[in-house]
Each structure stands twice: as structure tokens, then as C-alpha cells.
Design an enzyme around this catalytic site. Structure first.
Site, PDB file in Angstrom:
ATOM      1  N   GLY A 152       0.877  -1.352  -0.044  1.00 52.63           N
ATOM      2  CA  GLY A 152       0.159   0.028  -0.322  1.00 52.63           C
ATOM      3  C   GLY A 152       0.985   1.282  -0.043  1.00 52.63           C
ATOM      4  N   ARG A 153       0.418   2.297   0.597  1.00 54.27           N
ATOM      5  CA  ARG A 153       1.300   3.439   0.688  1.00 54.27           C
ATOM      6  C   ARG A 153       2.640   3.627   1.294  1.00 54.27           C
ATOM      7  NH1 ARG A 153      -4.514   5.698   2.367  1.00 54.27           N
ATOM      8  NH2 ARG A 153      -4.080   4.245   3.931  1.00 54.27           N
ATOM      9  N   ILE A 154       2.642   2.712   2.469  1.00 46.36           N
ATOM     10  CA  ILE A 154       3.866   2.735   3.196  1.00 46.36           C
ATOM     11  C   ILE A 154       4.705   1.437   2.537  1.00 46.36           C
ATOM     12  CG2 ILE A 154       5.222   2.093   5.239  1.00 46.36           C
ATOM     13  CD1 ILE A 154       2.460   2.975   6.729  1.00 46.36           C
ATOM     14  N   THR A 175      -5.184  -8.396  -3.909  1.00 47.52           N
ATOM     15  CA  THR A 175      -5.428  -8.447  -5.462  1.00 47.52           C
ATOM     16  C   THR A 175      -3.820  -7.905  -6.034  1.00 47.52           C
ATOM     17  OG1 THR A 175      -6.071  -6.218  -5.061  1.00 47.52           O
ATOM     18  CG2 THR A 175      -7.789  -7.644  -5.663  1.00 47.52           C
ATOM     19  N   ARG A 231       0.912  -4.401  12.683  1.00 41.65           N
ATOM     20  CA  ARG A 231       0.293  -4.549  13.836  1.00 41.65           C
ATOM     21  C   ARG A 231       0.513  -5.853  14.355  1.00 41.65           C
ATOM     22  NH1 ARG A 231      -0.489   0.427  13.946  1.00 41.65           N
ATOM     23  NH2 ARG A 231      -2.296   1.396  14.009  1.00 41.65           N
ATOM     24  N   ASP A 255       8.195  -3.960  15.570  1.00 42.80           N
ATOM     25  CA  ASP A 255       8.205  -2.509  16.216  1.00 42.80           C
ATOM     26  C   ASP A 255       6.581  -2.783  16.732  1.00 42.80           C
ATOM     27  OD1 ASP A 255       8.364   0.106  16.493  1.00 42.80           O
ATOM     28  OD2 ASP A 255       7.078   0.739  14.651  1.00 42.80           O
ATOM     29  N   GLU A 260       0.788  -5.036  23.299  1.00 44.80           N
ATOM     30  CA  GLU A 260       1.432  -3.632  23.743  1.00 44.80           C
ATOM     31  C   GLU A 260       1.120  -2.799  25.079  1.00 44.80           C
ATOM     32  OE1 GLU A 260       1.757  -1.244  20.069  1.00 44.80           O
ATOM     33  OE2 GLU A 260       2.347  -2.913  18.992  1.00 44.80           O
ATOM     34  N   HIS A 278       7.203   0.371  19.172  1.00 44.71           N
ATOM     35  CA  HIS A 278       6.146   1.002  18.382  1.00 44.71           C
ATOM     36  C   HIS A 278       6.563   2.608  18.038  1.00 44.71           C
ATOM     37  CE1 HIS A 278       1.594   0.652  17.031  1.00 44.71           C
ATOM     38  NE2 HIS A 278       2.417   1.517  16.083  1.00 44.71           N
ATOM     39  N   VAL A 279       7.535   2.798  17.392  1.00 44.81           N
ATOM     40  CA  VAL A 279       7.912   4.093  17.098  1.00 44.81           C
ATOM     41  C   VAL A 279       7.888   4.209  15.370  1.00 44.81           C
ATOM     42  CG1 VAL A 279       9.181   4.438  19.041  1.00 44.81           C
ATOM     43  CG2 VAL A 279      10.268   3.208  17.183  1.00 44.81           C
ATOM     44  N   GLY A 280       7.498   3.701  14.482  1.00 38.89           N
ATOM     45  CA  GLY A 280       7.194   3.714  13.214  1.00 38.89           C
ATOM     46  C   GLY A 280       7.056   5.074  12.660  1.00 38.89           C
TER      47      GLY A 280
HETATM   48  P1  NDP Z   1      -2.657   1.110   2.986  1.00 37.33           P
HETATM   49  O1  NDP Z   1      -4.200   0.909   3.088  1.00 37.33           O
HETATM   50  O2  NDP Z   1      -2.393   2.080   1.873  1.00 37.33           O
HETATM   51  O3  NDP Z   1      -2.110  -0.354   2.458  1.00 37.33           O
HETATM   52  C1  NDP Z   1      -2.399  -1.650   2.979  1.00 37.33           C
HETATM   53  C2  NDP Z   1      -2.002  -2.703   2.027  1.00 37.33           C
HETATM   54  O4  NDP Z   1      -2.488  -4.044   2.744  1.00 37.33           O
HETATM   55  C3  NDP Z   1      -2.776  -2.578   0.696  1.00 37.33           C
HETATM   56  O5  NDP Z   1      -1.770  -2.784  -0.281  1.00 37.33           O
HETATM   57  C4  NDP Z   1      -3.802  -3.822   0.844  1.00 37.33           C
HETATM   58  O6  NDP Z   1      -3.664  -4.535  -0.625  1.00 37.33           O
HETATM   59  C5  NDP Z   1      -3.032  -4.673   1.996  1.00 37.33           C
HETATM   60  N1  NDP Z   1      -3.981  -5.643   2.366  1.00 37.33           N
HETATM   61  C6  NDP Z   1      -5.267  -5.176   3.088  1.00 37.33           C
HETATM   62  N2  NDP Z   1      -5.827  -6.423   3.623  1.00 37.33           N
HETATM   63  C7  NDP Z   1      -5.213  -7.247   3.152  1.00 37.33           C
HETATM   64  C8  NDP Z   1      -5.468  -8.575   3.461  1.00 37.33           C
HETATM   65  N3  NDP Z   1      -6.482  -9.167   4.023  1.00 37.33           N
HETATM   66  N4  NDP Z   1      -4.513  -9.550   3.077  1.00 37.33           N
HETATM   67  C9  NDP Z   1      -3.515  -9.249   2.317  1.00 37.33           C
HETATM   68  N5  NDP Z   1      -2.985  -7.900   2.183  1.00 37.33           N
HETATM   69  C10 NDP Z   1      -4.027  -6.984   2.538  1.00 37.33           C
HETATM   70  O7  NDP Z   1      -2.081   1.297   4.322  1.00 37.33           O
HETATM   71  P2  NDP Z   1      -0.815   1.931   4.732  1.00 37.33           P
HETATM   72  O8  NDP Z   1       0.331   1.518   3.908  1.00 37.33           O
HETATM   73  O9  NDP Z   1      -1.040   3.543   4.696  1.00 37.33           O
HETATM   74  O10 NDP Z   1      -0.538   1.613   6.178  1.00 37.33           O
HETATM   75  C11 NDP Z   1      -0.407   0.008   6.446  1.00 37.33           C
HETATM   76  C12 NDP Z   1      -0.805  -0.177   7.944  1.00 37.33           C
HETATM   77  O11 NDP Z   1       0.659   0.317   8.597  1.00 37.33           O
HETATM   78  C13 NDP Z   1      -1.761   0.708   8.916  1.00 37.33           C
HETATM   79  O12 NDP Z   1      -3.027   0.111   8.728  1.00 37.33           O
HETATM   80  C14 NDP Z   1      -1.007   0.485  10.089  1.00 37.33           C
HETATM   81  O13 NDP Z   1      -1.728  -0.365  10.975  1.00 37.33           O
HETATM   82  C15 NDP Z   1       0.347   0.272  10.137  1.00 37.33           C
HETATM   83  N6  NDP Z   1       1.187   1.478  10.398  1.00 37.33           N
HETATM   84  C16 NDP Z   1       2.099   0.849  11.543  1.00 37.33           C
HETATM   85  C17 NDP Z   1       3.072   2.050  12.026  1.00 37.33           C
HETATM   86  C18 NDP Z   1       3.893   1.713  13.233  1.00 37.33           C
HETATM   87  O14 NDP Z   1       4.112   2.662  14.008  1.00 37.33           O
HETATM   88  N7  NDP Z   1       4.411   0.865  13.220  1.00 37.33           N
HETATM   89  C19 NDP Z   1       2.669   3.286  11.696  1.00 37.33           C
HETATM   90  C20 NDP Z   1       1.919   3.652  10.349  1.00 37.33           C
HETATM   91  C21 NDP Z   1       1.004   2.557   9.929  1.00 37.33           C
HETATM   92  P3  NDP Z   1      -4.771  -5.288  -1.072  1.00 37.33           P
HETATM   93  O15 NDP Z   1      -6.092  -4.422  -0.896  1.00 37.33           O
HETATM   94  O16 NDP Z   1      -4.826  -5.602  -2.622  1.00 37.33           O
HETATM   95  O17 NDP Z   1      -5.100  -6.440  -0.137  1.00 37.33           O
END
Ligand code: NDP
Length: 312
Positions: A152-154, A175, A231, A255, A260, A278-280
């Protein structure tokens, strides 16, 4: 009259100051008698300000019949009962994009830290061991295979940085994405079997609970390393600890954890593990940008303007 906003826990000073100035801000965590606070103020509260950890429960929403909006400082909103919010017509916002660089750069830092044993090397110097012998040889990222669970974004920012480290990149998600140069796996176990590094960066949800199962971790194997910056709920932590302890998994950089801030103590003595609290997204510039989005989303809502970053 100022709108009443309930802040669940102490968000950063920037947010507290801005909200205290523009709204009637109730600091929930400071209330000795939370029940009495909700009984007296619940019907007047229009907004909740929270973060990805504190969230907002259905039970709390039940006490706030005129709640209009929940603003979350964090991109992950798994701690907010979205179904309950939807059923009540409550808008929810999060803070996507602005934290992606910080999380991605930490992810690469964790990977280098783990394979080059940076924390151990630091201890080696401080403890004077270098005076007696060189530090043992380690491994490197260059040329290694990385599989990203959640492009996804990250995930895309992580992939770009892995490219710079000359790694071979693949990904798994529900997908296949168009226009991505990376290899797609529809089967997570198959991807885990083929890669040296499995990076977990998909959202926490009922659907992703335990997605990184014992089978996935066993497929990653004794030479593979897990990196979890998503998570704790995505990983079978019991299996993770057992496989790391028995040498059936090569290493882990974590992380996030299931309970937690509690971290399984069995991990503390392991050399092949890197543990972070948890300092991402926890940098000054990123947290400022996240806080500003919280402020701006609330302002947009009460001004009747479109929300900047609504949760879809
Ligand atoms: P996005 O929604 O942009 O990306 C999520 C990705 O996960 C998508 O590519 C999606 O692809 C995939 N995904 C979703 N559901 C499933 C599934 N059931 N099986 C497989 N793949 C799946 O989110 P971000 O990238 O912005 O953030 C991701 C997560 O990172 C956040 O929800 C957060 O929990 C975590 N995070 C942790 C931080 C930290 O401090 N450690 C800081 C920031 C975020 P598809 O739809 O094709 O399945």
C-alpha cells in the site's frame, strides 16, 4: 458556542493546544470519574480526538448520542469500531500518507540493524570487547529477496528503499496491482518460502488477524527474517516466539506486538531479534504533520467543508 470535543488520551501538545483554543476540550484520561463525565457531558460531545492505539469503542459511542466525528491521529484505525461508527453515521478520519516515509525509513533501519547486528556491535564497542577481537561476520541486504505483505502507501515506500538496496522485491495482497514492477504472489506461504525477508505492513483487521501464521513463519524458515511494522495482531506471536527460540526462524525485527506495551520476555535473550517500542511514525516532523491533519479534519467538519482524509 464552542463545540465539545472529547480527547481520549494525551495527544501531542500541538493538537491539545489547538483544540483547547478552538473547542471546549474535555480531557477524558484526566477524569477521575469517567462515568460521571459521560453522564454529564455525553449528549453535548460532537467529536472524539484519539489515536491508533486508544481508538474508540462501541460502548463509548453509545454514551455520545450526538457524536458526529472521530478524528484519529494515525493511519491504522483498527482500534476504532468502524462498524459502530458507520451504523451511527459518525464520520471517521485518519492520517494517511504523511507518515509513510518515516515508517519506511525505520523499516529499512530495522532490517539493516538486524542483519548487521548494529545494536550488538554498539554494545561490543562499549563493553571493550573490540580491544580483544574483531566482531564476527554478519549478513547484508544487498541482493537478498524481500516479500512485502501489503504493498500500500507505506509498502510502496518500503519497496522503493529496498530497490535502492539492490534487493529483489515481491509482494502479497488480496489483489495484483497494475503497473507494479514487483512480482506478485497470490499465496502468502509461497512468497514466504521464496524470500529472505518478509515485511508485514498491511492493516490490522478481523481479516488480517493471524495472517502471518505458523505455516507462513515455517515457510520463511531458519534463514528467513520477519519484519513487522504493521500491527501485532497480524502475526501468530506464540508461534513466532517458539520458532525463533528453536532456530526454525532466522530472525525478527519487531516494532509492534500483540499486547503492547507488553513484549514476550522470551524474546529478550535472543540475539536474532530486534525490538522497538512502536515508533514507526514517531519523529517530530511526521507527528507534527499527523497532528495538523487531526486539527484540519476537525476544522473542516465543523465548517461544513469536505474532510481532508476520511476513512473510506
Ligand atoms: P494502505 O491501506 O495504503 O495499504 C495496505 C495494504 O495492505 C494494501 O496494499 C492492501 O492490498 C493490503 N491488505 C489489506 N488487507 C489485506 C489482506 N486481508 N490480506 C493481504 N493484504 C491486505 O495502508 P498504509 O500502507 O498506509 O498502512 C498500513 C498499516 O501500517 C496501517 O494500517 C497501520 O496499521 C500500520 N502502521 C504502523 C505504524 C507503526 O508505527 N509501526 C505506523 C503507520 C502505519 P490489497 O487491498 O490488494 O489486499
Amino acid at each position: 458556542m464552542k463545540q465539545k470535543i472529547l480527547m481520549i488520551g494525551p495527544l501531542m501538545a500541538l493538537v491539545q493546544e489547538a483544540l483547547a483554543q478552538n473547542y471546549d476540550l474535555l480531557r477524558y484520561w484526566e477524569a477521575d470519574d469517567k462515568d460521571a463525565l459521560l453522564a454529564a457531558e455525553g449528549a453535548k460531545i460532537k467529536g472524539i480526538a484519539t489515536d491508533g492505539h486508544l481508538g474508540a469503542s462501541r460502548a463509548l459511542m453509545d454514551r455520545l448520542p450526538n457524536l458526529e466525528i472521530i478524528v484519529c491521529q494515525g493511519v491504522g484505525y483498527d482500534a476504532i469500531d468502524l462498524e459502530a461508527a458507520r451504523a451511527r453515521g459518525i464520520a471517521v478520519t485518519n492520517t494517511p500518507e504523511v507518515l509513510s516515509n518515516a515508517v519506511a525509513e525505520l523499516t529499512l533501519g530495522m532490517m539493516i540493524g538486524l542483519c548487521r547486528r548494529i545494536p550488538q556491535c554498539d554494545q561490543y564497542v562499549r563493553k571493550g570487547h573490540w580491544l580483544k577481537a574483531h566482531y564476527p561476520l554478519t549478513a547484508e541486504l544487498t541482493g537478498a529477496q524481500v516479500g512485502i505483505l501489503g504493498l500500500g502507501r507505506i509498502g510502496k515506500e518500503i519497496a522503493a528503499r529496498c530497490c535502492a538496496f539492490k534487493m529483489q522485491i515481491s509482494y502479497h495482497g488480496r489483489t495484483q496491482q497494475a503497473n507494479q514492477p514487483y512480482r506478485y504472489y497470490s499465496d502468502l506461504v509461497a512468497m514466504a518460502r521464496d524470500v529472505d525477508w518478509l515485511v508485514v505492513i498491511a492493516p490490522g483487521s478481523a481479516e488480517t488477524q493471524g495472517l502471518v501464521s505458523r505455516e507462513v513463519l515455517e515457510a520463511l524458515g531458519p534463514k528467513g527474517c520477519l519484519v513487522n511494522v504493521a500491527r501485532g495482531s497480524l502475526v501468530d506471536e506464540t508461534a513466532l516466539v517458539a520458532l525463533l527460540t528453536s532456530g526454525k526462524l532466522g530472525g525478527a525485527a519487531l516494532d509492534v506486538f500483540a499486547q503492547e506495551p507488553k513484549v514476550p520476555e522470551a524474546l529478550f535473550g535472543l540475539d536474532n531479534v530486534l525490538l522497538l517500542p512502536h515508533v514507526g511514525s514517531a519523529t517530530v516532523q511526521t507527528r507534527r504533520a499527523m497532528g495538523q491533519l487531526v486539527i484540519d479534519n476537525l476544522a473542516a467538519h465543523f465548517a461544513g467543508r469536505p474532510l481532508l482524509t476520511p476513512v473510506a
